[in-house]
Scaffold this motif. Sequence first.
Motif, mmCIF file in Angstrom:
data_model
loop_
_atom_site.group_PDB
_atom_site.id
_atom_site.type_symbol
_atom_site.label_atom_id
_atom_site.label_comp_id
_atom_site.label_asym_id
_atom_site.label_seq_id
_atom_site.Cartn_x
_atom_site.Cartn_y
_atom_site.Cartn_z
ATOM 1 N N UNK A 239 0.794 -1.262 -0.093
ATOM 2 C CA UNK A 239 0.013 0.014 0.025
ATOM 3 C C UNK A 239 0.800 1.142 -0.107
ATOM 4 N N UNK A 240 0.461 2.226 -0.851
ATOM 5 C CA UNK A 240 1.399 3.427 -1.072
ATOM 6 C C UNK A 240 0.482 4.526 -0.692
ATOM 7 N N UNK A 241 0.826 5.294 0.149
ATOM 8 C CA UNK A 241 0.287 6.754 0.548
ATOM 9 C C UNK A 241 1.165 7.883 0.247
ATOM 10 N N UNK A 242 0.137 8.681 -0.392
ATOM 11 C CA UNK A 242 0.746 9.970 -0.769
ATOM 12 C C UNK A 242 -0.351 10.938 -0.422
ATOM 13 N N UNK A 243 -0.249 12.339 -0.341
ATOM 14 C CA UNK A 243 -1.191 13.161 0.010
ATOM 15 C C UNK A 243 -2.419 13.213 -0.928
ATOM 16 N N UNK A 244 -3.441 12.791 -0.386
ATOM 17 C CA UNK A 244 -4.898 12.466 -0.798
ATOM 18 C C UNK A 244 -4.894 11.349 -2.023
ATOM 19 N N UNK A 245 -3.824 10.501 -1.616
ATOM 20 C CA UNK A 245 -3.691 9.537 -2.845
ATOM 21 C C UNK A 245 -3.415 8.238 -2.060
ATOM 22 N N UNK A 246 -4.031 7.155 -2.449
ATOM 23 C CA UNK A 246 -3.706 5.833 -1.708
ATOM 24 C C UNK A 246 -3.912 4.669 -3.028
ATOM 25 N N UNK A 247 -2.799 3.946 -3.002
ATOM 26 C CA UNK A 247 -2.613 2.773 -4.044
ATOM 27 C C UNK A 247 -2.477 1.413 -3.428
ATOM 28 N N UNK B 204 8.430 4.735 -6.341
ATOM 29 C CA UNK B 204 9.831 5.437 -6.337
ATOM 30 C C UNK B 204 9.921 6.828 -6.518
ATOM 31 N N UNK B 205 9.275 7.572 -5.508
ATOM 32 C CA UNK B 205 9.171 8.946 -5.545
ATOM 33 C C UNK B 205 10.481 9.513 -5.998
ATOM 34 N N UNK B 206 10.439 10.745 -7.071
ATOM 35 C CA UNK B 206 11.652 11.437 -7.453
ATOM 36 C C UNK B 206 12.624 10.612 -7.902
ATOM 37 N N UNK B 207 12.377 9.256 -8.375
ATOM 38 C CA UNK B 207 13.432 8.715 -9.238
ATOM 39 C C UNK B 207 12.687 8.798 -10.909
ATOM 40 N N UNK C 247 -10.231 15.069 -8.377
ATOM 41 C CA UNK C 247 -9.981 16.059 -7.281
ATOM 42 C C UNK C 247 -8.827 16.115 -6.803
ATOM 43 N N UNK C 248 -7.571 15.515 -7.255
ATOM 44 C CA UNK C 248 -6.184 15.653 -6.853
ATOM 45 C C UNK C 248 -5.615 16.917 -7.134
ATOM 46 N N UNK C 249 -5.161 17.715 -6.242
ATOM 47 C CA UNK C 249 -4.935 19.109 -6.285
ATOM 48 C C UNK C 249 -3.259 19.182 -6.893
ATOM 49 N N UNK C 250 -2.628 18.191 -6.868
ATOM 50 C CA UNK C 250 -1.589 18.393 -7.588
ATOM 51 C C UNK C 250 -1.333 17.337 -8.881
ATOM 52 N N UNK C 251 -0.216 17.539 -9.607
ATOM 53 C CA UNK C 251 0.011 16.341 -10.663
ATOM 54 C C UNK C 251 0.955 15.717 -9.992
ATOM 55 N N UNK C 252 0.754 14.251 -10.081
ATOM 56 C CA UNK C 252 1.521 13.433 -9.151
ATOM 57 C C UNK C 252 2.844 12.795 -10.325
ATOM 58 N N UNK C 253 2.420 12.820 -11.669
ATOM 59 C CA UNK C 253 3.552 12.420 -12.635
ATOM 60 C C UNK C 253 4.111 13.709 -13.206
ATOM 61 N N UNK D 280 8.878 11.007 -13.459
ATOM 62 C CA UNK D 280 8.883 10.934 -12.122
ATOM 63 C C UNK D 280 7.673 11.081 -11.253
ATOM 64 N N UNK D 281 7.622 10.486 -10.237
ATOM 65 C CA UNK D 281 6.452 10.718 -9.396
ATOM 66 C C UNK D 281 7.157 11.994 -8.406
ATOM 67 N N UNK D 282 5.997 13.061 -8.146
ATOM 68 C CA UNK D 282 6.284 14.163 -7.378
ATOM 69 C C UNK D 282 5.198 14.479 -6.534
#
Length: 235
Positions: A133-141, A171-174, A212-218, A227-229
Amino acid sequence: MNKVRVLVVDDEWNMRNLLRIYLAKNGFEVTDATNGEEALEWIGKQSFDLVVLDVMMPNMDGWQVCSKIRETENIPILMLTARTETKDKVHGLRLGADDYLTKPFDPEELVARVFALLRRSRVTETDDSQARTILHPDLKIDLEGRKVLVKNKPVEFTPKEFDLLYVLAANPQRVFTRDNLLERIWDLDYLGDVRTIDTHVKNVREKVRRAGLSYVPIQTVWGVGYKFQEPEDSR
């Protein structure tokens, strides 16, 4: 062990018969449909592990069938087409197709692509992270359930869209090149266009934005890949 079930959809008997022979020889349980309406009826009453879908069919073409399938199912879809234009392939990928094969084709290549799609649709792991399970702000995978939640609400992704988002988010930032992503998600022997990655990235961005995600994750790394940001990293 239950056999892997494949639905073959093509209006030409010779093609359906050829695919049935080769797929059955490789251990698959094959059901065939002669048109789009029949295919959707089968999917409504039985579960399948993969769909082989012809594009050019009367009444309801393969693109329409693909779009209908994606309303309720995330099973891999391999489309068959006699058209070689890139715009046609991009259109199908945007509708949710996972791979394309242009007619005429070698049946052994089709079988290899089926195996690759099934292998990649099961579980996508990365070399660096085994997170379930991967958790990022407002995003769960959720890898186990193959689910994506944006602000605790589910968002539907095709198998390849999910795999793409998972690999990058794990792999955020990779930075991954397009070739890296093709190897990880479409398998090493994938013969498609690297622009397939761009189409899937666009689809993922649009879906999370609409959710409704407030940022662009890719994020695009110009001249290299993606990259994921997280939002704080983009400020």
